[in-house]
Design a protein around this motif. Structure first.
Motif, mmCIF file in Angstrom:
data_model
loop_
_atom_site.group_PDB
_atom_site.id
_atom_site.type_symbol
_atom_site.label_atom_id
_atom_site.label_comp_id
_atom_site.label_asym_id
_atom_site.label_seq_id
_atom_site.Cartn_x
_atom_site.Cartn_y
_atom_site.Cartn_z
ATOM 1 N N TYR A 42 0.829 -1.213 0.000
ATOM 2 C CA TYR A 42 0.000 0.000 0.000
ATOM 3 C C TYR A 42 0.863 1.262 0.000
ATOM 4 O O TYR A 42 0.482 2.285 -0.563
ATOM 5 C CB TYR A 42 -0.962 -0.005 1.185
ATOM 6 C CG TYR A 42 -2.151 -0.893 0.954
ATOM 7 C CD1 TYR A 42 -3.190 -0.488 0.112
ATOM 8 C CD2 TYR A 42 -2.241 -2.142 1.533
ATOM 9 C CE1 TYR A 42 -4.277 -1.307 -0.134
ATOM 10 C CE2 TYR A 42 -3.318 -2.974 1.299
ATOM 11 C CZ TYR A 42 -4.334 -2.555 0.464
ATOM 12 O OH TYR A 42 -5.395 -3.377 0.211
ATOM 13 N N ALA A 43 2.019 1.189 0.662
ATOM 14 C CA ALA A 43 2.923 2.355 0.618
ATOM 15 C C ALA A 43 3.347 2.628 -0.820
ATOM 16 O O ALA A 43 3.395 3.777 -1.272
ATOM 17 C CB ALA A 43 4.149 2.099 1.496
ATOM 18 N N ARG A 44 3.650 1.562 -1.548
ATOM 19 C CA ARG A 44 4.050 1.734 -2.946
ATOM 20 C C ARG A 44 2.873 2.226 -3.785
ATOM 21 O O ARG A 44 3.055 3.007 -4.721
ATOM 22 C CB ARG A 44 4.599 0.429 -3.498
ATOM 23 C CG ARG A 44 5.896 0.042 -2.838
ATOM 24 C CD ARG A 44 6.515 -1.189 -3.433
ATOM 25 N NE ARG A 44 7.758 -1.495 -2.713
ATOM 26 C CZ ARG A 44 8.730 -2.238 -3.185
ATOM 27 N NH1 ARG A 44 8.631 -2.755 -4.395
ATOM 28 N NH2 ARG A 44 9.812 -2.469 -2.477
ATOM 29 N N TRP A 46 0.489 4.135 -2.719
ATOM 30 C CA TRP A 46 0.295 5.546 -2.412
ATOM 31 C C TRP A 46 1.311 6.423 -3.144
ATOM 32 O O TRP A 46 1.005 7.523 -3.580
ATOM 33 C CB TRP A 46 0.363 5.769 -0.898
ATOM 34 C CG TRP A 46 0.248 7.226 -0.513
ATOM 35 C CD1 TRP A 46 1.217 8.015 0.007
ATOM 36 C CD2 TRP A 46 -0.914 8.051 -0.648
ATOM 37 N NE1 TRP A 46 0.749 9.283 0.216
ATOM 38 C CE2 TRP A 46 -0.563 9.337 -0.182
ATOM 39 C CE3 TRP A 46 -2.202 7.839 -1.118
ATOM 40 C CZ2 TRP A 46 -1.465 10.396 -0.174
ATOM 41 C CZ3 TRP A 46 -3.095 8.895 -1.117
ATOM 42 C CH2 TRP A 46 -2.727 10.154 -0.645
ATOM 43 N N GLN A 47 2.531 5.899 -3.265
ATOM 44 C CA GLN A 47 3.571 6.652 -3.968
ATOM 45 C C GLN A 47 3.151 6.997 -5.397
ATOM 46 O O GLN A 47 3.566 8.002 -5.944
ATOM 47 C CB GLN A 47 4.858 5.814 -4.038
ATOM 48 C CG GLN A 47 5.696 5.846 -2.776
ATOM 49 C CD GLN A 47 6.965 5.043 -2.964
ATOM 50 O OE1 GLN A 47 6.963 3.825 -2.871
ATOM 51 N NE2 GLN A 47 8.061 5.729 -3.258
ATOM 52 N N ARG A 48 2.373 6.123 -5.998
ATOM 53 C CA ARG A 48 1.973 6.308 -7.399
ATOM 54 C C ARG A 48 0.473 6.100 -7.530
ATOM 55 O O ARG A 48 0.003 5.444 -8.437
ATOM 56 C CB ARG A 48 2.761 5.340 -8.286
ATOM 57 C CG ARG A 48 2.860 3.943 -7.736
ATOM 58 C CD ARG A 48 3.739 3.020 -8.529
ATOM 59 N NE ARG A 48 5.154 3.299 -8.385
ATOM 60 C CZ ARG A 48 5.889 3.031 -7.306
ATOM 61 N NH1 ARG A 48 5.318 2.510 -6.234
ATOM 62 N NH2 ARG A 48 7.181 3.300 -7.282
ATOM 63 N N ARG A 51 -1.651 6.880 -10.727
ATOM 64 C CA ARG A 51 -1.579 5.906 -11.815
ATOM 65 C C ARG A 51 -2.268 4.593 -11.426
ATOM 66 O O ARG A 51 -3.056 4.046 -12.178
ATOM 67 C CB ARG A 51 -0.115 5.639 -12.171
ATOM 68 C CG ARG A 51 0.055 4.980 -13.530
ATOM 69 C CD ARG A 51 1.505 4.910 -13.919
ATOM 70 N NE ARG A 51 2.227 3.910 -13.159
ATOM 71 C CZ ARG A 51 3.545 3.887 -12.996
ATOM 72 N NH1 ARG A 51 4.277 4.837 -13.518
ATOM 73 N NH2 ARG A 51 4.132 2.945 -12.309
ATOM 74 N N ALA B 27 0.625 3.431 5.738
ATOM 75 C CA ALA B 27 1.068 3.221 4.355
ATOM 76 C C ALA B 27 1.333 4.549 3.667
ATOM 77 O O ALA B 27 2.324 4.709 2.940
ATOM 78 C CB ALA B 27 0.011 2.428 3.599
ATOM 79 N N ILE B 30 4.675 6.073 4.941
ATOM 80 C CA ILE B 30 5.863 5.451 4.340
ATOM 81 C C ILE B 30 6.004 5.878 2.890
ATOM 82 O O ILE B 30 7.080 6.238 2.415
ATOM 83 C CB ILE B 30 5.770 3.912 4.442
ATOM 84 C CG1 ILE B 30 5.760 3.494 5.908
ATOM 85 C CG2 ILE B 30 6.928 3.257 3.714
ATOM 86 C CD1 ILE B 30 5.318 2.057 6.120
ATOM 87 N N GLY B 31 4.888 5.855 2.166
ATOM 88 C CA GLY B 31 4.927 6.240 0.754
ATOM 89 C C GLY B 31 5.367 7.674 0.570
ATOM 90 O O GLY B 31 6.164 7.993 -0.315
ATOM 91 N N ASN B 35 8.639 9.164 -1.371
ATOM 92 C CA ASN B 35 8.508 10.101 -2.489
ATOM 93 C C ASN B 35 9.412 11.307 -2.308
ATOM 94 O O ASN B 35 9.890 11.887 -3.268
ATOM 95 C CB ASN B 35 7.061 10.578 -2.628
ATOM 96 C CG ASN B 35 6.249 9.656 -3.504
ATOM 97 O OD1 ASN B 35 6.809 8.811 -4.192
ATOM 98 N ND2 ASN B 35 4.941 9.806 -3.476
#
Lengths: 170, 475
Positions: A42-44, A46-48, A51, B27, B30-31, B35
């Motif tokens: 989920y962190a990943r 959220w990073q993107r 998309r 989450a 961390i994200g 970034n």
């Protein structure tokens, strides 16, 4: 990101995180590791998120992330370190039943592809056709994974064979 | 055990359902932190590097990217801004390298004849030039290279790390000629040919650690743990890196401290043409003497368990290379044995299960193999004559062609799409192939004189004649 985007993400998290945790638990058999993998996925996301949220099936994207991380032991250790500092210790949970302990041990003896197919099939109720789409393999290959996975479980569980009737009729 | 499989899995699901989860806030936190610090690495240019003394195959390993779902087949491209005139001759072959860090495109371009390259930065959202770092001191084939957290530029004997946002030089050091450079987790590791290993903070150049060469058993090859690696002379890694010493020991070091995390002894005595790569927990060593009548072997050293075994071997012929080819799989390119008239047998690519050593599938080729790469279990193989083949996870052909399928460059855009540059009568067609169903989409045609592209999963940047053109992929 805007409040609406956060709400959107939170709702997605609420709707999907339990299923993803089932999947991660099925792949790893380790509660703490499954929790870490889900948080990492989920962190990943959220990073993107812009998309990922546009995908037809963002949940499948998360499963792919979990699948990849679960097959990379070193990366898993890295994830564990990252999350150990990010989360307070969770409440205790009741211990798994003897059957579940045996299943976890048996799952660990299987190749990753078999484990993945079994987790998708039995824990997330995915059909052979759906697993084929998600893994990029043919339906025949998925059938083979499931069949060999069941045979592997049977061997690991010291049973001659897990009956065909154990498979869900779909 | 009394219950059947369905019941046990149901119990397992219930067990998972009661495990606590931290919630979306954790989450997001961390994200967000990631970034702030991270810059997404760019795709490599399509320049094919032939290693060593014609040793053979240059395996391109694309970055271990986040998975992109098959539903995202690329259907076209949309131009970004206007074409930008690049430094260099318009009507003759020019030299250029392109790197993409997120929304910044760095380009070095110029002529071959006593014309040092000019380095500029372009905004990938508008196509406008945003910085000009001037000219390099030397004609350079190695830079710029996008790395997570910066842009590496080679200039003769110098290696500098720059900020892709501004083009500003952050710090500079000496390029270790015939040595290795590994970048990972905010650290740049430099290993010179004498075996001296040093770690530097990528953004500041602060020296973090130094490990002198240990007698005769010095590092011969150093490599990263990400299966993307060797973007020109750079390897990419996570928070570790691996070394193979002259004595045949595989060392896994912490990239932040240089300390040895694991040491595995092998019987290999590495030479220049010894291949060294990493797949998951396996260090793969192509142990060959380079003579067709001598045996070659692929040694796998498990850095987790310390076990060493010969994963594959040939008695005669040429083992061109071996490389990671998806989770738990490696690809081995070789020609083995002789025909009745004394010629070499056809070249093959074998996909091998690293756990069992079993050959999962084999593909045969009519000419020398040039490159191979894998995403989501699918394998893309190209040959020296320009043919290319795309296989699914079980070795079935998804797309294949002869010379007309040929290329000056090819590679993965994401898990679902491959990009090819195909020569035609008018120039070079840019074509995408769906890795799911083999469907082809022609995106456009580039100049017959100068055409070279670099891409990420979102942006395509090409030199078209003397111009730089940017597009965004449309799915």
């Amino acid at each position: 990101m805007s409040l609406s985007v956060k709400v959107d993400f939170d709702m997605f998290y609420r709707d999907t995180s339990r299923r993803l945790l089932r999947y991660a638990y099925g792949l790893t058999g380790d509660p703490a590791e499954a929790q870490d993998l889900v948080q990492e996925a989920y962190a990943r996301a959220w990073q993107r998120w812009r998309r990922v949220s546009g995908y037809e099936d963002p949940e499948a994207w998360l499963r792919l992330v979990v699948n990849r991380l679960s097959t990379d032991r070193w990366r898993r250790l890295f994830v564990r370190r990252d999350h150990a500092t990010a989360q307070p210790p969770g409440p205790t949970v009741p211990p798994p039943s003897e059957d579940v302990v045996l299943l976890v041990q048996a799952m660990r003896t299987l190749p990753a592809a078999h484990r993945r197919a079994l987790a998708l099939h039995y824990l997330l109720d995915r059909s052979i056709a759906e697993i084929a789409v998600e893994t990029g393999a043919s339906a025949g290959t998925v059938k083979s994974w499931l069949s060999r996975g069941r045979a592997g479980l049977a061997a690991a569980l010291h049973r001659e064979e897990i009956p065909e009737g154990a498979r869900r009729g779909r | 055990m009394a219950a059947d499989l369905d019941d046990i899995f149901t119990a397992m699901g219930r067990q998972a359902d009661v495990l606590p989860l931290a919630g979306p806030d954790a989450a997001r936190r961390i994200g967000r932190r990631r970034n702030r610090n991270a810059v997404i690495a760019a795709a490599a240019t399509v320049l094919i590097v032939v290693a060593g003394a014609g040793a053979g195959v240059a395996w391109r390993h694309d970055p271990s990217p986040e998975p992109i779902l098959p539903a995202n087949t690329i259907r076209g491209i949309a131009p970004i801004g206007s074409p930008l005139r690049l430094h260099g001759p318009a009507d003759e072959t020019m030299l250029s390298m392109i790197a993409i860090n997120d929304d910044r495109v760095s380009v070095a371009s110029g002529g071959f004849e006593n014309d040092p390259l000019e380095v500029i930065g372009v905004d990938a959202r508008s196509g406008a030039k945003v910085w000009d770092a001037g000219r390099l001191n030397a004609i350079e084939m190695n830079g710029p290279v996008a790395v997570p957290g910066g842009m590496v530029l080679y200039d003769g004997p110098d290696l500098s790390v720059r900020d892709p946002e501004t083009g500003a030089e952050l710090w500079k050091t000496v390029d270790p000629a015939n040595g290795d450079v590994v970048v990972g987790d905010g650290v740049l590791v430099r290993v010179n040919v004498g075996g001296l290993s040093e770690g530097f903070a990528l953004r500041t150049g602060k020296k973090l650690w130094s490990v002198p060469a240990s007698g005769d058993d010095r590092p011969r090859h150093s490599i990263g743990f990400l299966e993307n690696t060797t973007r020109r002379s750079l390897h990419f890694s996570d928070d570790r890196f691996a070394q193979l010493t002259l004595g045949g020991t595989v060392l896994v070091r912490d990239i932040h401290t240089g300390k040895i995390l694991k040491s595995v002894a092998t019987t290999v005595r590495p030479k220049l043409m010894t291949g060294f790569s990493v797949s998951g927990d396996l260090a793969l060593i192509k142990d060959t003497v380079g003579y067709l009548d001598k045996p070659s072997r692929l040694v796998a050293a498990d850095v987790s368990t310390g076990k060493v075994r010969d994963l594959y071997s040939i008695r005669t012929g040429l083992m061109r290379d071996a490389a990671p080819c998806g989770t738990g799989r490696i690809c081995v390119a070789s020609t083995e044995g002789y025909t009745r008239d004394g010629g070499l047998n056809p070249e093959t690519v074998k996909v091998i299960d690293t756990t069992t050593g079993r050959i999962l599938w084999t593909a045969q080729f009519g000419d020398a193999l040039l490159s191979a790469s894998s995403r989501a279990g699918r394998v893309l193989v190209t040959s020296a004559s320009g043919s290319a083949s795309l296989y699914d996870v079980d070795g079935r052909v998804i797309a294949q062609g002869g010379d007309t399928f040929g290329h000056i460059g090819q590679g993965w855009i994401d898990d679902a799409n491959v990009l090819l540059q195909t020569p035609t009568a008018k120039g070079y067609d840019i074509t995408t192939i769906s890795a799911v169903d083999g469907r082809r989409t022609t995106l456009g045609t580039l100049s017959a004189v100068n055409a070279e592209c670099t891409w990420t999963s979102e942006i395509l940047a090409c030199r078209d004649g003397a111009e730089l053109k940017l597009w965004r992929f449309e799915r």
